[in-house]
Scaffold this motif. Sequence first.
Motif, PDB file in Angstrom:
ATOM      1  N   LYS A  47       0.849  -1.200   0.000  1.00 48.74           N
ATOM      2  CA  LYS A  47       0.000   0.000   0.000  1.00 48.74           C
ATOM      3  C   LYS A  47       0.881   1.244   0.000  1.00 48.74           C
ATOM      4  CE  LYS A  47      -3.273  -2.349   3.013  1.00 48.74           C
ATOM      5  NZ  LYS A  47      -3.824  -2.393   4.368  1.00 48.74           N
ATOM      6  N   GLU A  48       0.482   2.231  -0.815  1.00 53.84           N
ATOM      7  CA  GLU A  48       1.122   3.549  -0.793  1.00 53.84           C
ATOM      8  C   GLU A  48       0.047   4.549  -0.381  1.00 53.84           C
ATOM      9  OE1 GLU A  48       3.093   6.631  -3.889  1.00 53.84           O
ATOM     10  OE2 GLU A  48       3.703   4.549  -4.048  1.00 53.84           O
ATOM     11  N   TYR A  49       0.303   5.286   0.710  1.00 53.65           N
ATOM     12  CA  TYR A  49      -0.715   6.160   1.289  1.00 53.65           C
ATOM     13  C   TYR A  49      -0.808   7.486   0.551  1.00 53.65           C
ATOM     14  CZ  TYR A  49      -1.481   2.819   4.931  1.00 53.65           C
ATOM     15  OH  TYR A  49      -1.836   1.687   5.602  1.00 53.65           O
ATOM     16  N   ASP A  50      -2.063   7.891   0.226  1.00 58.77           N
ATOM     17  CA  ASP A  50      -2.353   9.151  -0.472  1.00 58.77           C
ATOM     18  C   ASP A  50      -2.588  10.297   0.510  1.00 58.77           C
ATOM     19  OD1 ASP A  50      -2.268   7.883  -2.930  1.00 58.77           O
ATOM     20  OD2 ASP A  50      -4.409   7.431  -2.899  1.00 58.77           O
ATOM     21  N   VAL A  51      -3.040   9.949   1.701  1.00 63.49           N
ATOM     22  CA  VAL A  51      -3.299  10.931   2.754  1.00 63.49           C
ATOM     23  C   VAL A  51      -2.729  10.372   4.054  1.00 63.49           C
ATOM     24  CG1 VAL A  51      -5.406  11.824   1.667  1.00 63.49           C
ATOM     25  CG2 VAL A  51      -5.572   9.969   3.310  1.00 63.49           C
ATOM     26  N   VAL A  52      -2.530  11.236   5.024  1.00 59.63           N
ATOM     27  CA  VAL A  52      -2.053  10.773   6.325  1.00 59.63           C
ATOM     28  C   VAL A  52      -3.126   9.860   6.905  1.00 59.63           C
ATOM     29  CG1 VAL A  52      -1.392  11.476   8.652  1.00 59.63           C
ATOM     30  CG2 VAL A  52      -0.686  12.848   6.687  1.00 59.63           C
ATOM     31  N   SER A  53      -2.749   8.640   7.275  1.00 60.39           N
ATOM     32  CA  SER A  53      -3.714   7.666   7.750  1.00 60.39           C
ATOM     33  C   SER A  53      -3.031   6.677   8.684  1.00 60.39           C
ATOM     34  CB  SER A  53      -4.325   6.912   6.558  1.00 60.39           C
ATOM     35  OG  SER A  53      -5.223   5.923   6.996  1.00 60.39           O
ATOM     36  N   ASN A  54      -3.649   6.431   9.818  1.00 64.32           N
ATOM     37  CA  ASN A  54      -3.125   5.454  10.782  1.00 64.32           C
ATOM     38  C   ASN A  54      -1.653   5.686  11.110  1.00 64.32           C
ATOM     39  OD1 ASN A  54      -5.626   4.115  10.887  1.00 64.32           O
ATOM     40  ND2 ASN A  54      -5.086   2.855   9.116  1.00 64.32           N
ATOM     41  N   GLY A  55      -1.237   6.921  11.135  1.00 59.57           N
ATOM     42  CA  GLY A  55       0.146   7.246  11.464  1.00 59.57           C
ATOM     43  C   GLY A  55       1.105   7.156  10.286  1.00 59.57           C
ATOM     44  N   PHE A  56       0.606   6.814   9.099  1.00 57.60           N
ATOM     45  CA  PHE A  56       1.460   6.737   7.919  1.00 57.60           C
ATOM     46  C   PHE A  56       1.391   8.056   7.158  1.00 57.60           C
ATOM     47  CE2 PHE A  56       0.239   2.241   8.556  1.00 57.60           C
ATOM     48  CZ  PHE A  56       1.513   1.706   8.714  1.00 57.60           C
ATOM     49  N   PRO A  57       2.524   8.680   6.837  1.00 54.55           N
ATOM     50  CA  PRO A  57       2.521   9.935   6.084  1.00 54.55           C
ATOM     51  C   PRO A  57       2.194   9.699   4.609  1.00 54.55           C
ATOM     52  CG  PRO A  57       4.768   9.225   6.483  1.00 54.55           C
ATOM     53  CD  PRO A  57       3.870   8.253   7.206  1.00 54.55           C
ATOM     54  N   ILE A  58       1.881  10.773   3.899  1.00 56.76           N
ATOM     55  CA  ILE A  58       1.619  10.695   2.463  1.00 56.76           C
ATOM     56  C   ILE A  58       2.866  10.148   1.764  1.00 56.76           C
ATOM     57  CG2 ILE A  58       1.177  12.074   0.379  1.00 56.76           C
ATOM     58  CD1 ILE A  58      -0.431  13.985   2.180  1.00 56.76           C
ATOM     59  N   GLY A  59       2.640   9.207   0.856  1.00 61.06           N
ATOM     60  CA  GLY A  59       3.742   8.627   0.089  1.00 61.06           C
ATOM     61  C   GLY A  59       4.401   7.434   0.759  1.00 61.06           C
ATOM     62  N   GLU A  60       4.035   7.133   2.008  1.00 56.30           N
ATOM     63  CA  GLU A  60       4.626   5.982   2.707  1.00 56.30           C
ATOM     64  C   GLU A  60       4.181   4.685   2.029  1.00 56.30           C
ATOM     65  OE1 GLU A  60       6.703   4.019   5.904  1.00 56.30           O
ATOM     66  OE2 GLU A  60       6.680   6.098   5.290  1.00 56.30           O
ATOM     67  N   TYR A  61       5.133   3.780   1.796  1.00 55.90           N
ATOM     68  CA  TYR A  61       4.844   2.478   1.199  1.00 55.90           C
ATOM     69  C   TYR A  61       4.980   1.413   2.281  1.00 55.90           C
ATOM     70  CZ  TYR A  61       5.394  -1.790  -1.537  1.00 55.90           C
ATOM     71  OH  TYR A  61       5.258  -3.050  -2.043  1.00 55.90           O
ATOM     72  N   VAL A  62       3.950   0.588   2.447  1.00 57.90           N
ATOM     73  CA  VAL A  62       3.954  -0.509   3.406  1.00 57.90           C
ATOM     74  C   VAL A  62       3.797  -1.803   2.624  1.00 57.90           C
ATOM     75  CG1 VAL A  62       2.809  -1.536   5.402  1.00 57.90           C
ATOM     76  CG2 VAL A  62       2.946   0.955   5.186  1.00 57.90           C
ATOM     77  N   GLN A  63       4.843  -2.608   2.657  1.00 56.50           N
ATOM     78  CA  GLN A  63       4.851  -3.853   1.892  1.00 56.50           C
ATOM     79  C   GLN A  63       4.007  -4.912   2.592  1.00 56.50           C
ATOM     80  OE1 GLN A  63       8.500  -5.311  -0.121  1.00 56.50           O
ATOM     81  NE2 GLN A  63       8.355  -6.889   1.454  1.00 56.50           N
ATOM     82  N   SER A  64       3.138  -5.589   1.813  1.00 53.99           N
ATOM     83  CA  SER A  64       2.308  -6.662   2.347  1.00 53.99           C
ATOM     84  C   SER A  64       2.889  -8.032   2.027  1.00 53.99           C
ATOM     85  CB  SER A  64       0.898  -6.591   1.760  1.00 53.99           C
ATOM     86  OG  SER A  64       0.304  -5.359   2.067  1.00 53.99           O
ATOM     87  N   LYS A  65       3.489  -8.145   0.822  1.00 52.54           N
ATOM     88  CA  LYS A  65       3.981  -9.441   0.388  1.00 52.54           C
ATOM     89  C   LYS A  65       5.197  -9.262  -0.509  1.00 52.54           C
ATOM     90  CE  LYS A  65       1.248 -12.871  -1.374  1.00 52.54           C
ATOM     91  NZ  LYS A  65       0.448 -13.535  -2.420  1.00 52.54           N
ATOM     92  N   LYS A  66       6.163 -10.166  -0.344  1.00 53.95           N
ATOM     93  CA  LYS A  66       7.329 -10.202  -1.226  1.00 53.95           C
ATOM     94  C   LYS A  66       7.611 -11.667  -1.536  1.00 53.95           C
ATOM     95  CE  LYS A  66      11.408  -9.358   0.520  1.00 53.95           C
ATOM     96  NZ  LYS A  66      12.632  -8.747   1.040  1.00 53.95           N
ATOM     97  N   GLN A  67       7.697 -11.980  -2.834  1.00 54.43           N
ATOM     98  CA  GLN A  67       8.001 -13.332  -3.271  1.00 54.43           C
ATOM     99  C   GLN A  67       9.198 -13.295  -4.214  1.00 54.43           C
ATOM    100  OE1 GLN A  67       3.720 -13.984  -4.609  1.00 54.43           O
ATOM    101  NE2 GLN A  67       4.432 -16.074  -4.265  1.00 54.43           N
ATOM    102  N   CYS A  68       9.997 -14.354  -4.154  1.00 45.29           N
ATOM    103  CA  CYS A  68      11.102 -14.502  -5.091  1.00 45.29           C
ATOM    104  C   CYS A  68      11.252 -15.985  -5.398  1.00 45.29           C
ATOM    105  CB  CYS A  68      12.401 -13.957  -4.501  1.00 45.29           C
ATOM    106  SG  CYS A  68      13.808 -14.117  -5.623  1.00 45.29           S
ATOM    107  N   MET A  69      11.449 -16.285  -6.670  1.00 42.78           N
ATOM    108  CA  MET A  69      11.685 -17.644  -7.103  1.00 42.78           C
ATOM    109  C   MET A  69      12.947 -17.632  -7.950  1.00 42.78           C
ATOM    110  SD  MET A  69      11.579 -19.851  -9.952  1.00 42.78           S
ATOM    111  CE  MET A  69      10.666 -18.932 -11.130  1.00 42.78           C
ATOM    112  N   MET A  70      13.884 -18.519  -7.635  1.00 45.01           N
ATOM    113  CA  MET A  70      15.073 -18.709  -8.460  1.00 45.01           C
ATOM    114  C   MET A  70      15.077 -20.159  -8.911  1.00 45.01           C
ATOM    115  SD  MET A  70      18.035 -16.566  -6.494  1.00 45.01           S
ATOM    116  CE  MET A  70      17.941 -17.518  -5.003  1.00 45.01           C
ATOM    117  N   GLU A  71      15.377 -20.368 -10.196  1.00 44.32           N
ATOM    118  CA  GLU A  71      15.336 -21.720 -10.738  1.00 44.32           C
ATOM    119  C   GLU A  71      16.472 -21.914 -11.735  1.00 44.32           C
ATOM    120  OE1 GLU A  71      11.873 -24.680 -12.234  1.00 44.32           O
ATOM    121  OE2 GLU A  71      11.828 -22.665 -13.059  1.00 44.32           O
ATOM    122  N   GLY A  72      17.156 -23.038 -11.616  1.00 43.42           N
ATOM    123  CA  GLY A  72      18.218 -23.391 -12.545  1.00 43.42           C
ATOM    124  C   GLY A  72      17.978 -24.771 -13.116  1.00 43.42           C
TER     125      GLY A  72
END
Length: 170
Positions: A47-72
Amino acid sequence: TRADVTGGTDYEMRYKGFRWNIGGIYKLTAKNSIQADFTVDRFRYGKEYDVVSNGFPIGEYVQSKKQCMMEGQVKAILGFTSNSTTIFGVDWRKDYLTATSGNIDSRIYSLAAYAQHEMKFMKDWTVTLGLRLTHHETFNNHLTPKATLMYAPGNFRFRATYSAGFRAPG
């Protein structure tokens, strides 16, 4: 890639995907080659916040998920006879997942070796036999077979196949 989804919320959903692959083929002869590939696939979502919300400033990015797959993968494609093809190969895969929902931070690998032999016999008939042994870090070893019989008269193909597979849960 960026996707914005609004609907009266104080934030936009944002995702990024990145994939790259490198590989090559070394031709030993016209019927014999060695192939290798390596792939990395990354995905992030948050999520990237458009307005100040729940203590997050405008433009703050909060990552929910990160995945990485490496295959050889490395495989040899061999023509031992004029009417057959044999393939030997190995696959390695490493998966990473970090997600705030469910408090997940997981890494897992799998390694597999396989062999397949395809042979034409009589007019219009081909048989393929194969085996794959997969070792999964959590779910141990699994042997999966494959057998195919194909009849190909003219422009038609009739095929009967028996095979099994392994896919780790979750």
